[in-house]
Design an enzyme around this catalytic site. Structure first.
Site, PDB file in Angstrom:
ATOM      1  N   TRP A 100       0.840  -1.213   0.000  1.00 10.67           N
ATOM      2  CA  TRP A 100       0.000   0.000   0.000  1.00 10.67           C
ATOM      3  C   TRP A 100       0.867   1.251   0.000  1.00 10.67           C
ATOM      4  O   TRP A 100       0.589   2.217  -0.712  1.00 10.67           O
ATOM      5  CB  TRP A 100      -0.963  -0.004   1.177  1.00 10.67           C
ATOM      6  CG  TRP A 100      -1.922  -1.155   1.121  1.00 10.67           C
ATOM      7  CD1 TRP A 100      -2.018  -2.178   2.014  1.00 10.67           C
ATOM      8  CD2 TRP A 100      -2.918  -1.417   0.111  1.00 10.67           C
ATOM      9  NE1 TRP A 100      -3.018  -3.058   1.618  1.00 10.67           N
ATOM     10  CE2 TRP A 100      -3.571  -2.614   0.461  1.00 10.67           C
ATOM     11  CE3 TRP A 100      -3.309  -0.745  -1.051  1.00 10.67           C
ATOM     12  CZ2 TRP A 100      -4.603  -3.160  -0.310  1.00 10.67           C
ATOM     13  CZ3 TRP A 100      -4.332  -1.282  -1.822  1.00 10.67           C
ATOM     14  CH2 TRP A 100      -4.972  -2.484  -1.443  1.00 10.67           C
ATOM     15  N   ASP A 167      -1.535   6.915   6.204  1.00  5.84           N
ATOM     16  CA  ASP A 167      -2.575   5.976   5.805  1.00  5.84           C
ATOM     17  C   ASP A 167      -2.802   5.066   7.010  1.00  5.84           C
ATOM     18  O   ASP A 167      -1.937   4.260   7.353  1.00  5.84           O
ATOM     19  CB  ASP A 167      -2.100   5.178   4.579  1.00  5.84           C
ATOM     20  CG  ASP A 167      -3.078   4.069   4.184  1.00  5.84           C
ATOM     21  OD1 ASP A 167      -4.111   3.893   4.856  1.00  5.84           O
ATOM     22  OD2 ASP A 167      -2.794   3.364   3.183  1.00  5.84           O
ATOM     23  N   LYS A 191     -11.723  -1.830   7.598  1.00  8.10           N
ATOM     24  CA  LYS A 191     -10.910  -2.705   8.442  1.00  8.10           C
ATOM     25  C   LYS A 191     -11.144  -2.489   9.933  1.00  8.10           C
ATOM     26  O   LYS A 191     -10.822  -3.368  10.708  1.00  8.10           O
ATOM     27  CB  LYS A 191      -9.443  -2.569   8.090  1.00  8.10           C
ATOM     28  CG  LYS A 191      -9.174  -3.256   6.753  1.00  8.10           C
ATOM     29  CD  LYS A 191      -8.061  -2.638   6.000  1.00  8.10           C
ATOM     30  CE  LYS A 191      -8.010  -3.248   4.599  1.00  8.10           C
ATOM     31  NZ  LYS A 191      -7.378  -2.332   3.658  1.00  8.10           N
TER      32      LYS A 191
HETATM   33  C1  LIG Z   1      -6.829  -1.981   2.464  1.00  6.39           C
HETATM   34  C2  LIG Z   1      -5.833  -0.908   2.462  1.00  6.39           C
HETATM   35  C3  LIG Z   1      -5.809   0.088   1.485  1.00  6.39           C
HETATM   36  C4  LIG Z   1      -6.767   0.091   0.314  1.00  6.39           C
HETATM   37  O1  LIG Z   1      -8.007   0.478   0.732  1.00  6.39           O
HETATM   38  P1  LIG Z   1      -9.217   0.644  -0.305  1.00  6.39           P
HETATM   39  O2  LIG Z   1     -10.256   1.303   0.567  1.00  6.39           O
HETATM   40  O3  LIG Z   1      -9.585  -0.726  -0.743  1.00  6.39           O
HETATM   41  O4  LIG Z   1      -8.768   1.494  -1.410  1.00  6.39           O
HETATM   42  C5  LIG Z   1      -4.871   1.088   1.591  1.00  6.39           C
HETATM   43  N1  LIG Z   1      -3.990   1.111   2.601  1.00  6.39           N
HETATM   44  C6  LIG Z   1      -3.968   0.166   3.554  1.00  6.39           C
HETATM   45  C7  LIG Z   1      -2.979   0.248   4.659  1.00  6.39           C
HETATM   46  C8  LIG Z   1      -4.891  -0.868   3.516  1.00  6.39           C
HETATM   47  O5  LIG Z   1      -4.881  -1.821   4.473  1.00  6.39           O
END
Ligand SMILES: *Cc1c(COP(=O)(O)O)cnc(C)c1O
Length: 362
Positions: A100, A167, A191
């Protein structure tokens, strides 16, 4: 209903009270005789959900004045471009700790110079790089606090001489965060804070409006600040579910309690991985081990002797009611995601399953 211990990496387990509230709101939203997905978002009933959800974020994360909480579409992946679009003038710095983080840096390269301050890619991201320096001439420094695929996590709020951008998709609301250390925090909800479909952005307003490029209306964070996340139709049902999930976090006692719970669950599982001769953890430095995504594989001894045990363990665990234990397709092995809604009881069941499997196959 079948009893399942859910260890999915995302979408993932959500609190039962939130799911129940979602079912009720789908039938009859606040006694309006309409479903939450049938009512206009320009009603006082809906606006109260928006306002309360923002208030819950501010309360639980102790978000100070000057920051805004936005609910957008597009997932965290779309934020990979929103962030440089809005904040990058000349140069940005990124810490490359996983897939990511890598993708985020790749998008930023379209908007300016990107300095990768450190990377653990050569070691399949099995640790968080150490000893790096943040360039003081960068417009911002971007980190991924939890690396969902590799099971590493930066568990402390770091100090940065430039605007810190994080993020937090996969460890959102899993511990108290000192928001004042960050200029911008973002994450997909799916998540820890709700279902897929809503992306949360916490941004300090004074950072905006400083880039030289024109910004498309929908990509300019100021549009959504001004529109209070309702410039266009917001993802109403995901936001409703997030509202209920945040209420659950508050009812549990807030983030200190949630953090303790998460530490306890992770300690139990890592303890078993370290003690059980059949398994080994994949993260090299124990301090980097994620509390959210626990990654492990067959131990070298068993892998050499009987590699088919990997598939057999997955089948055995599935039979015992465990869901979502397969590691990400890019790394293989096993991954148990222990997000907020996962219970200690789920982890105990997994540990028992690992012990039984090891005994059977010793
Ligand atoms: C799952 C995830 C993403 C992607 O998220 P989306 O909402 O599917 O675009 C980005 N960064 C991290 C750390 C993730 O776990």
């Amino acid at each position: 209903m079948k009893k399942v211990h859910i260890f999915n990496a995302g979408p993932c387990k959500l609190p039962q009270p939130a799911i129940q509230a979602g079912i009720e709101a789908l039938k009859d939203f606040k006694g309006t005789g309409m479903s939450v997905i049938e009512i206009s978002h320009r009603t006082k009933e809906w606006e109260s959900i928006m306002n309360e959800t923002v208030a819950l974020w501010k309360e639980l994360y102790n978000i100070p004045e000057g920051y805004h909480v936005l609910f957008l579409g597009g997932g965290a992946s779309t934020q990979f471009c929103y962030v440089p679009y809005n904040l990058l003038n000349k140069k940005a710095a990124y810490l490359d700790t996983g897939v990511w983080a890598h993708k985020a840096a790749k998008e930023a390269k379209m908007f300016g110079e990107v300095e990768i301050v450190a990377s653990s890619e050569a070691d399949v991201y099995n640790h968080i790089p150490k000893g790096w320096k943040i360039p003081t001439d960068a417009d911002y420094f971007h980190i991924t606090t939890n690396n969902t695929i590799y099971g590493t996590e930066i568990k402390k709020d770091i100090d940065s001489p430039v605007t810190l951008v994080a993020d937090m998709s996969s460890d959102f609301m899993s511990r108290p965060v000192d928001v004042t250390k960050y200029g911008l925090i973002y994450g997909g909800a799916q998540k820890n804070v709700g279902p897929a479909g809503v992306t949360v952005v916490i941004v300090r307003e004074d950072l905006l409006g400083k880039v030289n490029r024109p910004l498309p209306t929908m990509i300019d964070y100021r549009t959504h600040i001004k529109g209070e996340s309702m410039f266009n139709t917001p993802p109403v049902f995901p936001i409703f579910m997030m509202h209920e999930t945040m209420k659950w976090i508050k009812d549990m006692g807030g983030l200190e309690v949630i953090q303790k719970r998460n530490e306890e669950k992770a300690a139990l599982l890592y303890g078993e991985i370290d003690a059980n001769p059949m398994f080994k953890g994949t993260v090299i430095d124990k301090e980097d081990r994620s509390l959210m995504n626990v990654c492990f594989v067959l131990s070298d001894e068993y892998k050499a002797k009987k590699p088919e045990l990997e598939a057999e363990f997955l089948a055995f665990a599935k039979e015992q009611g465990m869901a979502g234990l397969k590691g990400h397709r890019s790394v293989g092995g096993f991954r148990a995601s222990l997000y907020n809604a996962c219970e200690l009881e789920d982890v105990k069941a997994l540990v028992a399953c690992m012990q039984e499997f090891a005994k059977k196959n010793a």
